[in-house]
Motif scaffolding. Structure first.
Motif, PDB file in Angstrom:
ATOM      1  N   UNK A   1     -35.886 -63.801 -44.950  1.00  0.00           N
ATOM      2  CA  UNK A   1     -34.642 -64.106 -45.684  1.00  0.00           C
ATOM      3  C   UNK A   1     -33.610 -62.977 -45.621  1.00  0.00           C
ATOM      4  N   UNK A   2     -34.071 -61.755 -45.352  1.00  0.00           N
ATOM      5  CA  UNK A   2     -33.169 -60.606 -45.232  1.00  0.00           C
ATOM      6  C   UNK A   2     -32.722 -60.394 -43.790  1.00  0.00           C
ATOM      7  N   UNK A   3     -33.215 -61.229 -42.894  1.00  0.00           N
ATOM      8  CA  UNK A   3     -32.882 -61.089 -41.479  1.00  0.00           C
ATOM      9  C   UNK A   3     -33.778 -60.088 -40.769  1.00  0.00           C
ATOM     10  N   UNK A   4     -34.840 -59.643 -41.416  1.00  0.00           N
ATOM     11  CA  UNK A   4     -35.749 -58.673 -40.819  1.00  0.00           C
ATOM     12  C   UNK A   4     -36.836 -59.451 -40.077  1.00  0.00           C
ATOM     13  N   UNK A   5     -36.842 -59.288 -38.761  1.00  0.00           N
ATOM     14  CA  UNK A   5     -37.822 -59.968 -37.913  1.00  0.00           C
ATOM     15  C   UNK A   5     -38.310 -59.005 -36.847  1.00  0.00           C
ATOM     16  N   UNK A   6     -39.505 -59.245 -36.386  1.00  0.00           N
ATOM     17  CA  UNK A   6     -40.106 -58.452 -35.330  1.00  0.00           C
ATOM     18  C   UNK A   6     -40.400 -59.424 -34.200  1.00  0.00           C
ATOM     19  N   UNK A   7     -39.798 -59.175 -33.044  1.00  0.00           N
ATOM     20  CA  UNK A   7     -39.880 -60.116 -31.952  1.00  0.00           C
ATOM     21  C   UNK A   7     -40.427 -59.455 -30.693  1.00  0.00           C
ATOM     22  N   UNK A   8     -40.912 -60.305 -29.831  1.00  0.00           N
ATOM     23  CA  UNK A   8     -41.425 -59.886 -28.534  1.00  0.00           C
ATOM     24  C   UNK A   8     -40.543 -60.527 -27.482  1.00  0.00           C
ATOM     25  N   UNK A   9     -40.012 -59.741 -26.584  1.00  0.00           N
ATOM     26  CA  UNK A   9     -39.190 -60.275 -25.508  1.00  0.00           C
ATOM     27  C   UNK A   9     -39.901 -60.094 -24.187  1.00  0.00           C
ATOM     28  N   UNK A  10     -40.182 -61.214 -23.541  1.00  0.00           N
ATOM     29  CA  UNK A  10     -40.828 -61.160 -22.238  1.00  0.00           C
ATOM     30  C   UNK A  10     -42.227 -60.567 -22.318  1.00  0.00           C
TER      31      UNK A  10
ATOM     32  N   UNK B   1     -52.795 -54.521 -38.418  1.00  0.00           N
ATOM     33  CA  UNK B   1     -52.456 -54.925 -37.051  1.00  0.00           C
ATOM     34  C   UNK B   1     -52.456 -56.449 -36.939  1.00  0.00           C
ATOM     35  N   UNK B   2     -53.475 -57.102 -37.492  1.00  0.00           N
ATOM     36  CA  UNK B   2     -53.541 -58.558 -37.442  1.00  0.00           C
ATOM     37  C   UNK B   2     -52.415 -59.185 -38.255  1.00  0.00           C
ATOM     38  N   UNK B   3     -52.114 -58.636 -39.418  1.00  0.00           N
ATOM     39  CA  UNK B   3     -51.031 -59.158 -40.248  1.00  0.00           C
ATOM     40  C   UNK B   3     -49.691 -59.008 -39.543  1.00  0.00           C
ATOM     41  N   UNK B   4     -49.497 -57.876 -38.882  1.00  0.00           N
ATOM     42  CA  UNK B   4     -48.250 -57.664 -38.151  1.00  0.00           C
ATOM     43  C   UNK B   4     -48.143 -58.619 -36.972  1.00  0.00           C
ATOM     44  N   UNK B   5     -49.229 -58.832 -36.268  1.00  0.00           N
ATOM     45  CA  UNK B   5     -49.227 -59.764 -35.135  1.00  0.00           C
ATOM     46  C   UNK B   5     -48.844 -61.168 -35.596  1.00  0.00           C
ATOM     47  N   UNK B   6     -49.324 -61.573 -36.760  1.00  0.00           N
ATOM     48  CA  UNK B   6     -49.009 -62.895 -37.286  1.00  0.00           C
ATOM     49  C   UNK B   6     -47.541 -63.018 -37.684  1.00  0.00           C
ATOM     50  N   UNK B   7     -46.896 -61.896 -37.998  1.00  0.00           N
ATOM     51  CA  UNK B   7     -45.498 -61.934 -38.433  1.00  0.00           C
ATOM     52  C   UNK B   7     -44.499 -61.938 -37.283  1.00  0.00           C
ATOM     53  N   UNK B   8     -44.956 -61.612 -36.070  1.00  0.00           N
ATOM     54  CA  UNK B   8     -44.033 -61.498 -34.934  1.00  0.00           C
ATOM     55  C   UNK B   8     -43.671 -62.854 -34.372  1.00  0.00           C
ATOM     56  N   UNK B   9     -42.483 -62.931 -33.852  1.00  0.00           N
ATOM     57  CA  UNK B   9     -42.000 -64.128 -33.179  1.00  0.00           C
ATOM     58  C   UNK B   9     -41.826 -63.814 -31.701  1.00  0.00           C
ATOM     59  N   UNK B  10     -42.022 -64.813 -30.871  1.00  0.00           N
ATOM     60  CA  UNK B  10     -41.836 -64.623 -29.439  1.00  0.00           C
ATOM     61  C   UNK B  10     -40.461 -65.154 -29.062  1.00  0.00           C
ATOM     62  N   UNK B  11     -39.704 -64.357 -28.335  1.00  0.00           N
ATOM     63  CA  UNK B  11     -38.371 -64.721 -27.861  1.00  0.00           C
ATOM     64  C   UNK B  11     -38.396 -64.801 -26.342  1.00  0.00           C
ATOM     65  N   UNK B  12     -37.899 -65.893 -25.805  1.00  0.00           N
ATOM     66  CA  UNK B  12     -37.910 -66.076 -24.344  1.00  0.00           C
ATOM     67  C   UNK B  12     -36.566 -65.800 -23.744  1.00  0.00           C
TER      68      UNK B  12
END
Length: 94
Positions: free
Chosen positions: A52-61, A83-94
């Motif tokens: 909701x604050x715009x804070x996201x963790x993404x993976x590119x490529x 580590x597992x909790x952080x992995x679950x929070x990440x989004x993949x960006x193509x």
């Protein structure tokens, strides 16, 4: 490894970025982490609930270094479950 009290959230975030993590609204994240002494707990809370604050963790490529991310979390003395909790929070960006 540095001492627990001397490691800063700035170094942690820079290390995550070096491992291939893209942080959306990084400025907001840094401001919030700067306000609190227990930044590790605050980071995990924002990683899970910062959308909701715009804070996201993404993976590119294919630029993500999973082993590097795990090493960063270990270096900064996060609990093993982080580590597992952080992995679950990440989004993949193509």
């Amino acid at each position: 490894m540095g001492s627990y009290s001397n490691e800063s959230f700035e170094e942690f975030l820079d290390s995550l970025k070096a491992a291939g993590v893209v942080i959306s609204n990084e400025r907001e994240l840094r401001e919030r982490l700067a306000e609190i002494q227990r930044w590790r707990f605050a980071f995990m809370t924002l990683a899970s609930h910062g959308e909701p604050l715009g804070i996201r963790f993404e993976v590119q490529g294919a630029g993500l270094d999973e082993a590097g991310i795990q090493q960063v979390f270990e270096q900064f003395q996060f609990p093993s479950s982080a580590v597992q909790a952080f992995a679950a929070s990440r989004k993949t960006s193509h």
